[in-house]
Design a protein around this motif. Structure first.
Motif, PDB file in Angstrom:
ATOM      1  N   LYS A 174       0.842  -1.192   0.000  1.00 38.25           N
ATOM      2  CA  LYS A 174       0.000   0.000   0.000  1.00 38.25           C
ATOM      3  C   LYS A 174       0.881   1.247   0.000  1.00 38.25           C
ATOM      4  O   LYS A 174       1.968   1.258   0.591  1.00 38.25           O
ATOM      5  CB  LYS A 174      -0.917   0.025   1.227  1.00 38.25           C
ATOM      6  N   GLU A 195      -5.017   6.442   0.614  1.00 37.57           N
ATOM      7  CA  GLU A 195      -4.333   5.425  -0.181  1.00 37.57           C
ATOM      8  C   GLU A 195      -4.358   5.814  -1.664  1.00 37.57           C
ATOM      9  O   GLU A 195      -5.350   6.350  -2.163  1.00 37.57           O
ATOM     10  CB  GLU A 195      -4.992   4.064   0.003  1.00 37.57           C
ATOM     11  N   LYS A 236      -3.422   4.581  -5.821  1.00 35.31           N
ATOM     12  CA  LYS A 236      -3.306   3.412  -6.691  1.00 35.31           C
ATOM     13  C   LYS A 236      -3.120   3.873  -8.128  1.00 35.31           C
ATOM     14  O   LYS A 236      -3.556   4.965  -8.498  1.00 35.31           O
ATOM     15  CB  LYS A 236      -4.565   2.537  -6.599  1.00 35.31           C
ATOM     16  N   VAL A 287       2.477  -0.416  -5.010  1.00 34.52           N
ATOM     17  CA  VAL A 287       1.177  -0.402  -5.695  1.00 34.52           C
ATOM     18  C   VAL A 287       1.167  -1.298  -6.932  1.00 34.52           C
ATOM     19  O   VAL A 287       0.292  -1.188  -7.779  1.00 34.52           O
ATOM     20  CB  VAL A 287       0.761   1.045  -6.067  1.00 34.52           C
TER      21      VAL A 287
END
Length: 264
Positions: A132, A154, A156, A235
């Motif tokens: 993460k 978070e 991504k 990621v």
């Protein structure tokens, strides 16, 4: 989160504060033997960061420290790799696109990375064992580390890619990179956009979904890339050595990076 990771995040933020004290005034510029610029901010940030990292008893490779010989470094299982001011040219241009980079590397593999953008109060960090990565905008300079960790968002990579967005450097677009972009155009029906950023922010663009591919076919050093590599690795992105076609490794005898490609 491990205490040493918290120490690294704090070191990056405090190093960034030292940079900003100089950024907001006139500053002196020197030049290294390779003609790259060095400002008093590089040295000031390095001094602050070393105060924190020295508490961890883990050896440090920093752009601003005297480099130890490989005969000694090769025995390090774990080390910090630090660039106290990545994007000195961007710092001098005052375009805000400069960063503090701190990475923890184990057996050549980036395990943790923190990138702080002091002019934008923006923090990126990632622990690859958790798969993460996170982003946080520091609006309160007195915010504690627990506040930061508790409020970070978070990040991504992008999934729905209508266009193919390729990261290009603000200051270092090479002929090889331009040739790579031309080859992409021939191999896809998608529209290709060029996204320009300075310093290690280029890694962050891909990691947070604002770009798709980052080709770097121009010189960089390990401290330019280790923290960004950790964030991308967390990621699910790869940072591929263009020579070996394998994931890039660190604390090598020659700290000059090969050309590389960041992508899924």
């Amino acid at each position: 989160m491990k205490q040493i990771y918290k120490t690294a995040i704090t070191a990056a933020i405090e190093g960034g504060k030292a940079i900003m004290q100089i950024y907001t005034k006139d500053f002196s510029i020197e030049y290294k033997e390779d003609k790259s610029p060095l400002t008093e901010a590089d040295s000031a940030a390095n001094a602050v960061i070393m105060q924190y990292l020295s508490q961890t008893d883990i050896p440090v490779i920093s752009e601003e420290n005297k480099l130890l010989p490989y005969s000694e470094r090769k025995n390090w299982e774990t080390c910090w790799i630090v660039d106290p001011l990545d994007g000195t040219k961007e710092f001098i241009k005052k375009n805000d696109e400069f960063t503090v980079n701190i990475a923890l590397v184990t057996n050549g593999v980036p395990q943790f990375g923190v990138i702080y953008v002091p002019a934008l109060n923006t923090l990126y960090y990632a622990d690859t064992t958790q798969n993460k990565a996170f982003k946080f905008v520091v609006t309160d300079e007195n915010a504690g580390i627990e506040d930061i960790l508790g409020s970070a968002t978070e990040i991504k990579p992008a999934e729905d890619k209508q266009k193919l967005r390729v990261v290009g450097s603000r200051s270092h677009m090479s002929e090889e990179t331009e040739a790579f972009i031309e080859s992409l155009k021939k191999g896809t029906d998608k529209e290709i956009d060029i996204v320009s950023k300075g310093s290690s922010l280029k890694f962050c663009l891909v990691a947070e979904g604002n770009a798709d591919v980052y080709p770097r076919f121009a010189p960089t050093m390990e401290w330019d890339t280790a923290a960004g590599h950790a964030i991308c690795r967390a990621v699910g992105l790869s940072v591929i050595n263009n020579d070996t076609k394998q994931e890039m490794v660190y604390n090598r005898e020659n700290l000059l990076n090969p050309y590389f490609l960041v992508s899924v």
